[in-house]
Design a protein around this motif. Structure first.
Motif, PDB file in Angstrom:
ATOM      1  N   GLU A 149       0.831  -1.207   0.000  1.00 13.97           N
ATOM      2  CA  GLU A 149       0.000   0.000   0.000  1.00 13.97           C
ATOM      3  C   GLU A 149       0.863   1.253   0.000  1.00 13.97           C
ATOM      4  O   GLU A 149       1.850   1.354   0.722  1.00 13.97           O
ATOM      5  CB  GLU A 149      -0.909  -0.003   1.233  1.00 13.97           C
ATOM      6  N   ARG A 150       0.476   2.227  -0.810  1.00 14.22           N
ATOM      7  CA  ARG A 150       1.131   3.529  -0.812  1.00 14.22           C
ATOM      8  C   ARG A 150       0.608   4.338   0.372  1.00 14.22           C
ATOM      9  O   ARG A 150      -0.575   4.610   0.490  1.00 14.22           O
ATOM     10  CB  ARG A 150       0.846   4.246  -2.135  1.00 14.22           C
ATOM     11  N   LEU A 151       1.514   4.746   1.255  1.00 11.14           N
ATOM     12  CA  LEU A 151       1.140   5.447   2.478  1.00 11.14           C
ATOM     13  C   LEU A 151       1.344   6.952   2.387  1.00 11.14           C
ATOM     14  O   LEU A 151       0.647   7.719   3.061  1.00 11.14           O
ATOM     15  CB  LEU A 151       1.947   4.896   3.665  1.00 11.14           C
ATOM     16  N   PHE A 152       2.304   7.365   1.570  1.00 11.10           N
ATOM     17  CA  PHE A 152       2.624   8.796   1.503  1.00 11.10           C
ATOM     18  C   PHE A 152       3.227   9.135   0.151  1.00 11.10           C
ATOM     19  O   PHE A 152       4.011   8.367  -0.409  1.00 11.10           O
ATOM     20  CB  PHE A 152       3.623   9.172   2.604  1.00 11.10           C
ATOM     21  N   GLU A 153       2.841  10.303  -0.359  1.00 14.48           N
ATOM     22  CA  GLU A 153       3.468  10.883  -1.546  1.00 14.48           C
ATOM     23  C   GLU A 153       3.679  12.362  -1.281  1.00 14.48           C
ATOM     24  O   GLU A 153       2.783  13.039  -0.766  1.00 14.48           O
ATOM     25  CB  GLU A 153       2.586  10.720  -2.794  1.00 14.48           C
ATOM     26  N   GLY A 154       4.841  12.850  -1.621  1.00 19.83           N
ATOM     27  CA  GLY A 154       5.102  14.268  -1.411  1.00 19.83           C
ATOM     28  C   GLY A 154       6.088  14.806  -2.427  1.00 19.83           C
ATOM     29  O   GLY A 154       6.938  14.068  -2.951  1.00 19.83           O
ATOM     30  N   GLN A 155       5.956  16.086  -2.717  1.00 10.67           N
ATOM     31  CA  GLN A 155       6.879  16.757  -3.625  1.00 10.67           C
ATOM     32  C   GLN A 155       7.176  18.149  -3.098  1.00 10.67           C
ATOM     33  O   GLN A 155       6.292  18.844  -2.587  1.00 10.67           O
ATOM     34  CB  GLN A 155       6.295  16.869  -5.031  1.00 10.67           C
TER      35      GLN A 155
END
Length: 227
Positions: free
Chosen positions: A173-179
């Motif tokens: 599972e993808r828990l976090f995405e940030g840029q």
């Protein structure tokens, strides 16, 4: 056993030395600028609160994997996560969290700025007072300094960014995405990446779906806008 301990200690000292060196370079740039500003976007689902979960930082771009430059910048990410309470491991297969990290800077683009007038109407470039008869250039005829028009300067600006993704290694599972993205007068990743990492970890993990401007002050402290 003693050799393993010494290797671990030497690696820790090497990492600390790299972090100190790059931090010094970033501080040097900050002294010349009012503050580093980055636009940060973050999305999070069920990222677990830090309770000793292990993590490993890997290159999202295979071309960066194993490089010394990537190792340097990933140390900043690892340091931020460790400060939050997560535990780093060098074995991605054994980690609870897989942290995918990427960074880059473009080739730049030209900007044009118009500032004031081309010459000072009262002082020449040699620091002398301008007027009729004082300088040879002003000795004949009438000189209107404002007819010279504004001074136009061009310079190059660069867009840099980092991307951070955190996955649960058990479920996928993808828990976090940030840029974090910034526009600056320098393309030196050694200076840009530490500031971008600092920005993306300000009030981490942040509000999901929120985009905000983070300012890294000259003293190295990050500031987010007041809601």
């Amino acid at each position: 056993m003693i050799t393993d301990v010494m290797n671990t200690r030497n690696k820790a000292l090497s990492r600390a030395a790299r972090l100190v060196l790059t931090a010094g370079m970033a501080a040097g740039l900050a002294a010349c600028a009012p503050g580093f500003k980055a636009d940060v976007s973050r999305f999070a689902t069920s990222l677990p609160a830090p309770q000793g979960q292990t993590f490993a930082v890997v290159a999202d771009d295979p071309a960066l994997a194993g490089g010394l430059e990537f190792s340097l910048y990933s140390d900043y990410v690892a340091a931020e996560l460790a400060e939050l309470g997560y535990v780093e491991t060098e074995n991605p297969e054994a980690a609870n969290l897989l942290v995918r990290f990427d960074y880059g800077v473009d080739n730049g683009r030209e900007r044009v700025r118009t500032t004031g007038y081309g010459r000072d109407p009262f002082f020449d470039p040699w620091g002398r007072f301008g007027g009729f008869g004082y300088r040879r250039a002003y000795a004949f005829g009438f000189y209107d300094p404002f007819l010279a028009g504004p001074e136009v300067r061009s310079y190059t600006v660069y867009t840099s960014d980092i991307d951070l993704k955190i996955d649960n290694t058990t479920t996928g599972e993808r828990l976090f995405e940030g840029q974090a993205q910034a526009v600056s007068r320098t393309n030196r990743l050694q200076v840009l990446v530490p500031n971008l990492v600092d920005a993306i970890f300000t009030d981490f993990p942040g509000r999901s779906g929120e985009t905000l401007r983070i300012t890294i002050r000259e003293d190295g402290k990050s500031v987010r806008p007041i809601d």
